[in-house]
Design an enzyme around this catalytic site. Structure first.
Site, PDB file in Angstrom:
ATOM      1  N   GLU A 140      -4.353   3.711   6.229  1.00  0.00           N
ATOM      2  CA  GLU A 140      -4.142   3.535   4.794  1.00  0.00           C
ATOM      3  C   GLU A 140      -4.679   4.797   4.099  1.00  0.00           C
ATOM      4  O   GLU A 140      -4.148   5.262   3.107  1.00  0.00           O
ATOM      5  CB  GLU A 140      -4.907   2.294   4.330  1.00  0.00           C
ATOM      6  N   CYS A 200     -10.840   0.085   3.320  1.00  0.00           N
ATOM      7  CA  CYS A 200     -10.145  -0.184   4.576  1.00  0.00           C
ATOM      8  C   CYS A 200      -9.468   1.087   5.051  1.00  0.00           C
ATOM      9  O   CYS A 200      -8.765   1.750   4.289  1.00  0.00           O
ATOM     10  CB  CYS A 200      -9.122  -1.304   4.385  1.00  0.00           C
ATOM     11  N   ARG A 206       0.810  -1.235   0.000  1.00  0.00           N
ATOM     12  CA  ARG A 206       0.000   0.000   0.000  1.00  0.00           C
ATOM     13  C   ARG A 206       0.841   1.283   0.000  1.00  0.00           C
ATOM     14  O   ARG A 206       0.453   2.293   0.577  1.00  0.00           O
ATOM     15  CB  ARG A 206      -0.954   0.033   1.200  1.00  0.00           C
TER      16      ARG A 206
HETATM   17  N1  EPU Z   1     -11.968 -10.114  10.093  1.00  0.00           N
HETATM   18  C1  EPU Z   1     -12.690 -10.145  11.282  1.00  0.00           C
HETATM   19  N2  EPU Z   1     -13.555  -9.100  11.515  1.00  0.00           N
HETATM   20  C2  EPU Z   1     -13.725  -8.089  10.628  1.00  0.00           C
HETATM   21  C3  EPU Z   1     -12.978  -8.079   9.430  1.00  0.00           C
HETATM   22  C4  EPU Z   1     -12.100  -9.130   9.189  1.00  0.00           C
HETATM   23  O1  EPU Z   1     -12.551 -11.023  12.095  1.00  0.00           O
HETATM   24  O2  EPU Z   1     -14.514  -7.182  10.910  1.00  0.00           O
HETATM   25  C5  EPU Z   1     -11.065 -11.269   9.822  1.00  0.00           C
HETATM   26  C6  EPU Z   1     -11.568 -12.102   8.645  1.00  0.00           C
HETATM   27  O3  EPU Z   1     -12.497 -13.049   9.057  1.00  0.00           O
HETATM   28  C7  EPU Z   1     -10.287 -12.693   8.114  1.00  0.00           C
HETATM   29  C8  EPU Z   1      -9.232 -11.647   8.419  1.00  0.00           C
HETATM   30  O4  EPU Z   1      -9.782 -10.781   9.413  1.00  0.00           O
HETATM   31  O5  EPU Z   1      -9.950 -13.846   8.842  1.00  0.00           O
HETATM   32  C9  EPU Z   1      -8.864 -10.835   7.159  1.00  0.00           C
HETATM   33  O6  EPU Z   1     -10.025 -10.182   6.656  1.00  0.00           O
HETATM   34  P1  EPU Z   1     -10.271  -9.947   5.077  1.00  0.00           P
HETATM   35  O7  EPU Z   1     -10.113 -11.235   4.348  1.00  0.00           O
HETATM   36  O8  EPU Z   1     -11.530  -9.187   4.948  1.00  0.00           O
HETATM   37  O9  EPU Z   1      -9.050  -9.108   4.606  1.00  0.00           O
HETATM   38  P2  EPU Z   1      -8.459  -7.762   5.150  1.00  0.00           P
HETATM   39  O10 EPU Z   1      -7.037  -8.011   5.483  1.00  0.00           O
HETATM   40  O11 EPU Z   1      -9.306  -7.164   6.206  1.00  0.00           O
HETATM   41  C10 EPU Z   1      -7.566  -6.944   2.824  1.00  0.00           C
HETATM   42  C11 EPU Z   1      -7.411  -5.571   2.249  1.00  0.00           C
HETATM   43  C12 EPU Z   1      -8.694  -5.152   1.562  1.00  0.00           C
HETATM   44  C13 EPU Z   1      -9.025  -6.148   0.468  1.00  0.00           C
HETATM   45  C14 EPU Z   1      -9.163  -7.516   1.093  1.00  0.00           C
HETATM   46  C15 EPU Z   1      -9.403  -8.546  -0.005  1.00  0.00           C
HETATM   47  C16 EPU Z   1      -5.950  -4.164   3.617  1.00  0.00           C
HETATM   48  C17 EPU Z   1      -5.885  -3.176   4.718  1.00  0.00           C
HETATM   49  N3  EPU Z   1      -7.162  -4.633   3.344  1.00  0.00           N
HETATM   50  O12 EPU Z   1      -8.551  -6.852   3.853  1.00  0.00           O
HETATM   51  O13 EPU Z   1      -8.442  -3.896   0.965  1.00  0.00           O
HETATM   52  O14 EPU Z   1     -10.232  -5.787  -0.184  1.00  0.00           O
HETATM   53  O15 EPU Z   1      -7.948  -7.859   1.789  1.00  0.00           O
HETATM   54  O16 EPU Z   1      -9.471  -9.791   0.474  1.00  0.00           O
HETATM   55  O17 EPU Z   1      -4.913  -4.504   3.025  1.00  0.00           O
HETATM   56  C18 EPU Z   1      -8.596  -1.525   1.010  1.00  0.00           C
HETATM   57  O18 EPU Z   1      -7.382  -1.543   0.786  1.00  0.00           O
HETATM   58  O19 EPU Z   1      -9.274  -0.478   1.085  1.00  0.00           O
HETATM   59  C19 EPU Z   1      -9.266  -2.812   1.225  1.00  0.00           C
HETATM   60  C20 EPU Z   1     -10.529  -2.900   1.594  1.00  0.00           C
END
Ligand code: EPU
Length: 308
Positions: free
Chosen positions: A297, A227, A177
């Site tokens: 971010e 995010c 990022r």
């Molecule tokens: N989780 C929770 N509670 C929540 C959210 C997530 O327990 O409220 C857990 C999920 O169950 C999972 C883990 O956290 O086990 C990761 O969650 P997720 O797969 O949603 O991925 P993320 O790391 O939260 C990242 C990117 C997103 C992107 C998704 C695609 C970042 C900060 N975020 O999210 O990017 O869409 O992967 O899978 O890198 C963005 O950059 O604006 C963004 C939304």
């Protein structure tokens, strides 16, 4: 130079594509922020260079804006010039079979769509991200383990002194990022990507898979900046915020999404100050529970530029 003269100067360059006192909440997906001194929409490199030189000559800050999906402008507004590249920076061309060149103002999903039509894979990570290509490049946007940085071969830009330049992939420092290695004052004009021929059905199923995951795990139809925090190394900011019990927590019109805890949502009438207060509360709670300081971010822009 007094505001009246700055107005005249920018109008002499851009005509009615320079406007003044524009509410920043109309330019970002979060929908908050006070007025900008000026909003400019250059349609070619010469106009862009002239705007940059005018801001330099008058000691004014400038801020490039794409789709405004990763920016939080504060209520005090922006005491400088917002630059939004016009439609002529949206060209997308397929070169040499598997290389795509695209302009910074092109919507990222359109660049991905054009690649898919041509049977070229590598940009699927842009699926569902509501941003301009320039924003995606500046932030090294992505999803899951892949990001746009994986396929960049060259970035084209112009510096504040109006000079056109480019950097090859090996001169860039592409991080999670974050796009480093460009001059601080670079305005990204576009980029070239080396893609790979892949069966269209395969790319489409990958895009559908990402879209399905997004719609199952992220809020839809709300005002947010995606995010809000970066994931700390090896961790998920969303999971940490969730485990602090913060889903649904609110300050004024700003609320932690009940769907994905790393989304701060403007429920209608939020002010930037509500979002900042909620952000600080989240940082504090996560720090207390995990000893980790979340980094945003989303870029936060005050009246003089980015604030840390
Ligand atoms: N989780 C929770 N509670 C929540 C959210 C997530 O327990 O409220 C857990 C999920 O169950 C999972 C883990 O956290 O086990 C990761 O969650 P997720 O797969 O949603 O991925 P993320 O790391 O939260 C990242 C990117 C997103 C992107 C998704 C695609 C970042 C900060 N975020 O999210 O990017 O869409 O992967 O899978 O890198 C963005 O950059 O604006 C963004 C939304």
């Amino acid at each position: 130079m007094p505001d009246r003269q700055i107005k005249a100067l920018l109008q002499s360059i851009l005509g009615d594509r320079a406007s003044f006192g524009v509410p920043l909440k109309t330019l970002t997906t979060l929908g908050v922020g006070g007025p900008a001194k000026a909003l400019t929409r250059p349609e070619n490199v010469e106009e862009l260079a002239a705007v940059l030189l005018a801001t330099q000559a008058n000691g004014l800050p400038y801020q490039i804006i794409g789709a405004g999906s990763n920016l939080l402008f504060l209520d005090e507004g922006y005491d400088g010039v917002i630059i939004k590249l016009g439609r002529s920076f949206q060209a997308i061309d397929i070169l040499k079979g598997d290389v795509i060149k695209a302009g910074a103002a092109a919507p990222a999903h359109r660049v991905m769509g054009k690649a898919i039509e041509a049977g070229l894979g590598g940009l699927e990570c842009l699926s569902g991200i509501p941003c301009s290509l320039g924003g995606a490049l500046a932030m090294n946007a992505g999803a899951g383990d892949s990001s746009i940085g994986d396929v960049i071969t060259r970035i084209f830009y112009i510096t504040a002194d109006g000079k056109y330049a480019s950097k090859n992939r090996d001169e860039l420092d592409i991080q999670y990022r974050r796009m480093k290695g460009l001059p601080q004052d670079a305005v990204i004009l576009g980029a070239e990507f080396q893609l790979a021929p892949v069966p269209v059905s395969y790319i489409k199923s990958r895009v559908d898979e990402l879209a399905d995951k997004r719609s199952a795990t992220q809020p839809k139809g709300v005002r947010s900046a995606g995010c809000f925090f970066k994931n700390p190394p090896g961790e998920s900011a969303g999971r940490m915020i969730d485990e602090c019990g913060l889903k649904g927590a609110s300050v004024g019109g700003a609320m932690v999404s009940g769907v994905h805890a790393n989304f701060i949502v403007n429920t209608g009438e939020a002010r930037a100050s509500d979002i900042v207060a909620l952000m600080n509360m989240i940082i504090e709670k996560v720090e207390k529970k995990y000893g980790v300081t979340l980094e945003t971010e989303v870029k936060i822009i005050g009246s003089g530029g980015e604030v840390e």
